[in-house]
Design a protein around this motif. Structure first.
Motif, PDB file in Angstrom:
ATOM      1  N   LYS A 123       0.831  -1.192  -0.145  1.00  0.00           N
ATOM      2  CA  LYS A 123      -0.011   0.028  -0.054  1.00  0.00           C
ATOM      3  C   LYS A 123       0.926   1.175  -0.022  1.00  0.00           C
ATOM      4  O   LYS A 123       1.921   1.298   0.556  1.00  0.00           O
ATOM      5  CB  LYS A 123      -0.868  -0.178   1.181  1.00  0.00           C
ATOM      6  N   GLU A 124       0.514   2.239  -0.733  1.00  0.00           N
ATOM      7  CA  GLU A 124       1.112   3.427  -0.696  1.00  0.00           C
ATOM      8  C   GLU A 124       0.492   4.519   0.152  1.00  0.00           C
ATOM      9  O   GLU A 124       1.442   5.541   0.580  1.00  0.00           O
ATOM     10  CB  GLU A 124       1.310   4.043  -2.059  1.00  0.00           C
ATOM     11  N   GLU A 125      -0.958   4.309   0.468  1.00  0.00           N
ATOM     12  CA  GLU A 125      -1.700   5.463   1.343  1.00  0.00           C
ATOM     13  C   GLU A 125      -1.934   4.821   2.651  1.00  0.00           C
ATOM     14  O   GLU A 125      -2.442   3.623   2.628  1.00  0.00           O
ATOM     15  CB  GLU A 125      -2.828   6.150   0.517  1.00  0.00           C
ATOM     16  N   GLN A 164       4.076  -0.019   1.954  1.00  0.00           N
ATOM     17  CA  GLN A 164       5.455  -0.323   1.393  1.00  0.00           C
ATOM     18  C   GLN A 164       6.546   0.405   1.704  1.00  0.00           C
ATOM     19  O   GLN A 164       6.480   1.233   2.584  1.00  0.00           O
ATOM     20  CB  GLN A 164       5.200  -0.284  -0.264  1.00  0.00           C
ATOM     21  N   LYS A 167       7.590   4.011   0.932  1.00  0.00           N
ATOM     22  CA  LYS A 167       6.693   5.102   1.414  1.00  0.00           C
ATOM     23  C   LYS A 167       6.853   5.188   2.982  1.00  0.00           C
ATOM     24  O   LYS A 167       6.539   6.182   3.546  1.00  0.00           O
ATOM     25  CB  LYS A 167       5.093   4.360   1.029  1.00  0.00           C
TER      26      LYS A 167
END
Length: 241
Positions: A123-125, A164, A167
């Motif tokens: 996930k990035e957010e 991730q 990030k």
């Protein structure tokens, strides 16, 4: 002059490692204490180095669109509040108490790394900000008081949300910038800053932080999990000793 060159090299190494997996402060702080620098002045120098290094990291990421202001605005506001709180609280806490707090936090993080999380995800957010706000505030509060290990703890927090690795490092650097700016207010106002020491460490920290940020793209997330556990154990042992 040799002492200042050593401090520069220590700043470079500690912030290179600190950017990747955290724990850099447990390289720089003991070295400065060994060189005869008072504990509050050593912490103040480390805060300035971390603030400048993180600031340049964030500027670089904003220019290259690795992050946006929207991504980190809430992290910065939270971090500034917790860093200021921790910095003012630090004047009332003994060094022994700080060490006990640090050991407990490191032990908690180590247990989570084995039992409570699945490691870094894809996930990035951050989907549930409210779930991690209390924990991040606690990490920032600890960073304002003492500091070493706060980036490691922050990486654990973001990995628990399956963010991730790259990030997670970015979010941690943004948080660290706010923590250090907040903590610098009471440290500078107390008159404990030794500016030549701080500038020497900061010069190395800026270079080390930039190198570390670039290296994050070449490290596999499974290797990071192992490194985090190793660094956590080392930090706990050093604090207990």
């Amino acid at each position: 002059m040799l002492d200042y060159f050593i401090i520069f090299c220590v700043g470079l190494l500690s912030h290179l490692i600190g950017t990747l997996v955290g724990g850099g402060g447990l390289i720089s702080l003991p070295t400065m204490l060994f060189l005869g620098i008072p504990i509050h002045s050593a912490i103040a120098a480390e805060k300035l180095g971390a603030a400048c290094s993180s600031l340049l990291n964030c500027i670089y990421l904003l220019i290259t669109k690795g992050i946006s202001i929207k991504d980190i605005s809430w992290l910065f506001a939270l971090g500034l509040l917790s860093g200021i709180s921790g910095g003012f609280f630090s004047v009332k806490v003994s060094e022994g108490t700080l060490t006990i707090i640090a050991i407990c936090l490191m032990g908690f993080a180590l247990i989570i790394s084995f039992l409570g999380t699945k490691g870094f995800g894809d996930k990035e957010e951050i989907s549930n900000k409210w779930k991690i706000i209390p924990t991040l505030f606690g990490v920032g509060f600890y960073d304002g008081i003492f500091g070493p290990g706060s980036s490691t703890l922050s990486l654990y927090v973001f990995s628990s949300q399956n963010i991730q690795y790259v990030k997670s490092v970015i979010y941690t650097r943004a948080s660290l910038l706010a923590w250090c700016i907040g903590a610098l207010i009471p440290y500078i106002s107390s008159g404990k800053m030794i500016w030549l020491v701080a500038f020497s460490l900061t010069a190395g920290a800026i270079i080390g932080g930039q190198i570390g940020l670039k290296l994050t793209n070449y490290i596999k997330k499974e290797h990071v999990t192992i490194l985090l556990r190793i660094v956590t154990v080392i930090m706990m042992l050093q604090l207990m000793i």
